[in-house]
Design an enzyme around this catalytic site. Sequence first.
Site, mmCIF file in Angstrom:
data_model
loop_
_atom_site.group_PDB
_atom_site.id
_atom_site.type_symbol
_atom_site.label_atom_id
_atom_site.label_comp_id
_atom_site.label_asym_id
_atom_site.label_seq_id
_atom_site.Cartn_x
_atom_site.Cartn_y
_atom_site.Cartn_z
ATOM 1 N N GLU A 57 0.832 -1.221 0.000
ATOM 2 C CA GLU A 57 0.000 0.000 0.000
ATOM 3 C C GLU A 57 0.862 1.265 0.000
ATOM 4 O O GLU A 57 0.598 2.210 0.747
ATOM 5 C CB GLU A 57 -0.973 -0.014 1.188
ATOM 6 C CG GLU A 57 -2.049 -1.068 1.021
ATOM 7 C CD GLU A 57 -3.237 -0.925 1.961
ATOM 8 O OE1 GLU A 57 -3.277 0.045 2.730
ATOM 9 O OE2 GLU A 57 -4.117 -1.786 1.900
HETATM 10 C C1 LIG Z 1 3.503 -9.358 0.413
HETATM 11 C C2 LIG Z 1 3.074 -8.387 -0.616
HETATM 12 C C3 LIG Z 1 1.741 -8.279 -0.951
HETATM 13 C C4 LIG Z 1 1.325 -7.418 -1.975
HETATM 14 N N1 LIG Z 1 0.010 -7.407 -2.379
HETATM 15 C C5 LIG Z 1 -0.334 -6.695 -3.477
HETATM 16 C C6 LIG Z 1 -1.654 -6.805 -4.028
HETATM 17 O O1 LIG Z 1 -2.516 -7.528 -3.520
HETATM 18 N N2 LIG Z 1 -1.925 -6.110 -5.160
HETATM 19 C C7 LIG Z 1 -1.011 -5.303 -5.753
HETATM 20 O O2 LIG Z 1 -1.315 -4.726 -6.778
HETATM 21 N N3 LIG Z 1 0.232 -5.160 -5.242
HETATM 22 C C8 LIG Z 1 0.596 -5.844 -4.136
HETATM 23 N N4 LIG Z 1 1.863 -5.726 -3.618
HETATM 24 C C9 LIG Z 1 2.806 -4.836 -4.267
HETATM 25 C C10 LIG Z 1 3.230 -3.643 -3.425
HETATM 26 O O3 LIG Z 1 2.240 -2.691 -3.404
HETATM 27 C C11 LIG Z 1 4.554 -3.166 -4.060
HETATM 28 O O4 LIG Z 1 5.530 -4.093 -3.660
HETATM 29 C C12 LIG Z 1 4.917 -1.790 -3.654
HETATM 30 O O5 LIG Z 1 4.072 -0.880 -4.263
HETATM 31 C C13 LIG Z 1 6.370 -1.451 -4.007
HETATM 32 O O6 LIG Z 1 6.720 -1.834 -5.293
HETATM 33 P P1 LIG Z 1 8.102 -2.639 -5.532
HETATM 34 O O7 LIG Z 1 8.144 -3.739 -4.547
HETATM 35 O O8 LIG Z 1 8.192 -2.965 -6.950
HETATM 36 O O9 LIG Z 1 9.231 -1.602 -5.109
HETATM 37 P P2 LIG Z 1 9.903 -0.488 -6.028
HETATM 38 O O10 LIG Z 1 8.867 0.327 -6.690
HETATM 39 O O11 LIG Z 1 10.932 -1.131 -6.868
HETATM 40 O O12 LIG Z 1 10.587 0.435 -4.949
HETATM 41 C C14 LIG Z 1 11.828 0.089 -4.346
HETATM 42 C C15 LIG Z 1 12.139 1.120 -3.265
HETATM 43 O O13 LIG Z 1 12.277 2.398 -3.855
HETATM 44 C C16 LIG Z 1 11.462 3.333 -3.192
HETATM 45 N N5 LIG Z 1 10.995 4.318 -4.152
HETATM 46 C C17 LIG Z 1 10.471 4.116 -5.389
HETATM 47 N N6 LIG Z 1 10.170 5.289 -5.964
HETATM 48 C C18 LIG Z 1 10.510 6.261 -5.083
HETATM 49 C C19 LIG Z 1 10.451 7.680 -5.074
HETATM 50 N N7 LIG Z 1 9.961 8.384 -6.072
HETATM 51 N N8 LIG Z 1 10.895 8.318 -3.989
HETATM 52 C C20 LIG Z 1 11.397 7.655 -2.945
HETATM 53 N N9 LIG Z 1 11.473 6.323 -2.885
HETATM 54 C C21 LIG Z 1 11.041 5.632 -3.945
HETATM 55 C C22 LIG Z 1 10.331 2.519 -2.604
HETATM 56 O O14 LIG Z 1 9.798 3.173 -1.471
HETATM 57 C C23 LIG Z 1 11.035 1.237 -2.238
HETATM 58 O O15 LIG Z 1 11.602 1.374 -0.960
HETATM 59 C C24 LIG Z 1 2.276 -6.576 -2.607
HETATM 60 C C25 LIG Z 1 3.613 -6.654 -2.225
HETATM 61 C C26 LIG Z 1 4.027 -7.542 -1.258
HETATM 62 C C27 LIG Z 1 5.478 -7.622 -0.922
#
Ligand SMILES: Cc1cc2nc3c(=O)[nH]c(=O)nc-3n(C[C@H](O)[C@H](O)[C@H](O)COP(=O)(O)OP(=O)(O)OC[C@H]3O[C@@H](n4cnc5c(N)ncnc54)[C@H](O)[C@@H]3O)c2cc1C
Length: 806
Positions: free
Chosen positions: A500
Amino acid sequence: MTLTGIAISVALLIGLLFVQRAYWAWTAGGGLLLLEWAYAGPDSWVTWLGASALFGAVALLFGKSDWRCRWVTPLVMPRVGRLLPRLGETERIALEAGTVWWDKQLFSGRPDWGVLFDFRPQALSERERAFLDGPVERLCSMLREWDVCQSGDLPPDVWRFLKQERFFGMIIPEKYGGLGFSAQAHSAVVQKISSRSITAAVTAMVPNSLGPAELLLHYGTTAQRDHYLPRLARGEEIPCFALTGPEAGSDAAATQSEGIVCRGKYRGEEIVGMRLDWHKRYITLAPIATLIGLAFRLRDPDRLLGDEVERGITCALIPADLEGIEIGSRHDPMGIPFQNGPIVGRGVFVPLDFIIGGVERAGQGWRMLMESLAAGRSISLPSLSVGGAKLATRVVSAYAMVREQFDTPIGRFEGVEEPLARIAGLTYLADATRILTAAIVDAGEKPAVLSAIAKAYLTEALRSVTNDAMDIRAGAAIQRGPRNVLGNVYAAVPVGITVEGANILTRSMIIYGQGAVRCHPFALEEIRAFESGDLERFDRAFFGHVGHVFSTASRALLLGLSSGRLERAGPDGFARRYVQRLSQASSGFAIASEVCMASLGGQLKRREMITGRLADALAWMYLASASLKHFQDTGARVGDRPFVAWACEHALANVQQALDGVLRNLPARPLAWAIRALIFPLGRRARGPNDARVSEVATAVLDDAEARERLTSGIFVPPDDELGLGRLEAALEKAAEALRIEARLRAAARSGVIERAPGEALANAGLAAGVISRAELEALHAADEARAEVIRVDAFDAAEYPGMQR
Ligand SMILES: Cc1cc2nc3c(=O)[nH]c(=O)nc-3n(C[C@H](O)[C@H](O)[C@H](O)COP(=O)(O)OP(=O)(O)OC[C@H]3O[C@@H](n4cnc5c(N)ncnc54)[C@H](O)[C@@H]3O)c2cc1C
């Protein structure tokens, strides 16, 4: 001119600015200076007359809005406009979604405390209470998290029970067969389940957060609602919501999942529909989902829907059993076996009326998601975090009394008191924030900024709490098994941090970014007025803003000089000083924020280290306000004072550290120095809880059974004989009794009534000398047995161990 005259003019100026009369402040202050000059006898009356005429003209020009609009604003508007942030469409939708409430007050630098303290949170209804005491209690007693981890899924009877009792339909109104619960009840349910099983909590939580049900309720067509909502409420459909893909994580709007409007065959019939191709991952409940809420980019290259080719992000409901869908494989989220996995769709052809809200909602997916995000984000992860934190508080406070080293319960060592106080203080603060945020949702708000704060800072609070709990339990925290009930909470921390909106992004980009646009009293109006070219509207917003800056600066100075004592609002009693100091913090934050916006302009959104600190300041003010509100709403009990005091002192120190960091790193150095003098005229005085406060909090959670009970209320406490918390609770009761008896024995030894001796020998000597009774000797033995039992950790058969799920 005399010094007295100047001083009177400046005092008048600051005083009028303090009460928000910026224009009159400048006019009266300047007028007085001129009078003073005349009284002192100017060297040249011509110069005096010239200065007075100039002053009068400027005062008139700025005082009459039609003159200002004619002569001043047209010059100001283009110059200021260049500094205002340019917003892209997705950014604009995200920033403008939802509503603001107490965050706006904190942002203003002049919070109206009546808004907070007069607000009455909705109480739980009889039906909601009965659900918590009935089905939720029953569900918790059916769950054994260790066994769930071993089998890799919730047991079938738990799945049946979740569906039968409508856990998946908490947010679905009763007319569709759901429970129709308030946000407060929904939050209480998630909190309680989380204290027992993270796997079950996530499972129950996800269908009630942002997903098919929430979107259908707000945007679905009547036919879609009538068809799906009863099925979702009964658990006949298991939903998931698929937004994230390999290319689109935090930047979810960058999704490459695509739908092409085209002709095709669906169930033997030739129709205009969408051909979908997607690759999603991390999707909770996906492996067992029957209904996929899907976000994708819709294109209409053949213009079958109209002139627009790029329709934009669209949300649809897709049955999981259609041809072309690969679903069912599982990720392993830190060993916690809630259902989570990828979904791939290749050339899946579906009718257009699968779009949530029908074809007229094509391309509105991003707006729908952003508008609906706040409710779920206010509840799910904050409640899960508080459930975990309360469990940790309960376990650790018992363990710290039961576990003895150096002949002393470890909780009595100052080194342990420190993390213990952090655990208890943060739990109080987090619970207060959970309750207030849910209450705001119940009041009909969609708190965009406050929900982001609650999500990010409560999941961080859980991270701190579990780290401290691990340290206090030490070896017993590390050895996994049915006795270690905190192991999974610790493992789940990164899940809450990531989902989220990952916390780094939420803290450094979203909270202040959205706050600056939504909560600032004038910024959004200025942007809108500039973009629409509306001169009069811009004039009102801009000069209102200028007045606000002067009056906030004066307020920051006077509140800084008086340590907030000039703030007259807020409740009487213990909370008052903290309210005053928060008012001071709010005015400091408001002026620091103004300076950042003015000096960095459009660049500010890329200076995430600065916006992250501003987010910290805003967030900690909210968390402290919530703690004070909770304290007042629960009767301002003397027993809760240590917790609320710790929470506010910790929060105020964090606000100060954040603002200090902003000023140390602001590129405009002279401005930063000037603002530092305004915000901290007496230096940085918020030093956080001192040692006495830390000991007071630790003692409260260790020795005041009622305060401990209140602090951890709403969680599941298992029966006495159950491994883990159950036996720990029983041992705590026995250990408390034993500690009282042992204290008597030691006193008798010190006064020479009996001889000094180690443990059992001392007890026997005490019995012989009549210092303790036989029943008390038996109580000591019972406590020893109970202690021995709860400090045991699990050990597994070496042959069986390699095959275990972990
Ligand atoms: C257990 C689990 C359940 C989930 N369930 C769902 C679900 O039901 N449906 C769904 O759609 N998604 C789901 N997700 C996805 C979740 O919402 C994403 O993992 C999350 O949005 C982050 O994306 P990413 O993991 O690709 O990280 P990335 O986008 O690759 O980010 C990596 C890091 O960079 C930081 N970052 C990125 N951009 C910026 C910025 N502009 N400024 C500062 N920091 C930044 C982030 O905060 C993070 O720390 C789930 C994830 C997990 C792990």
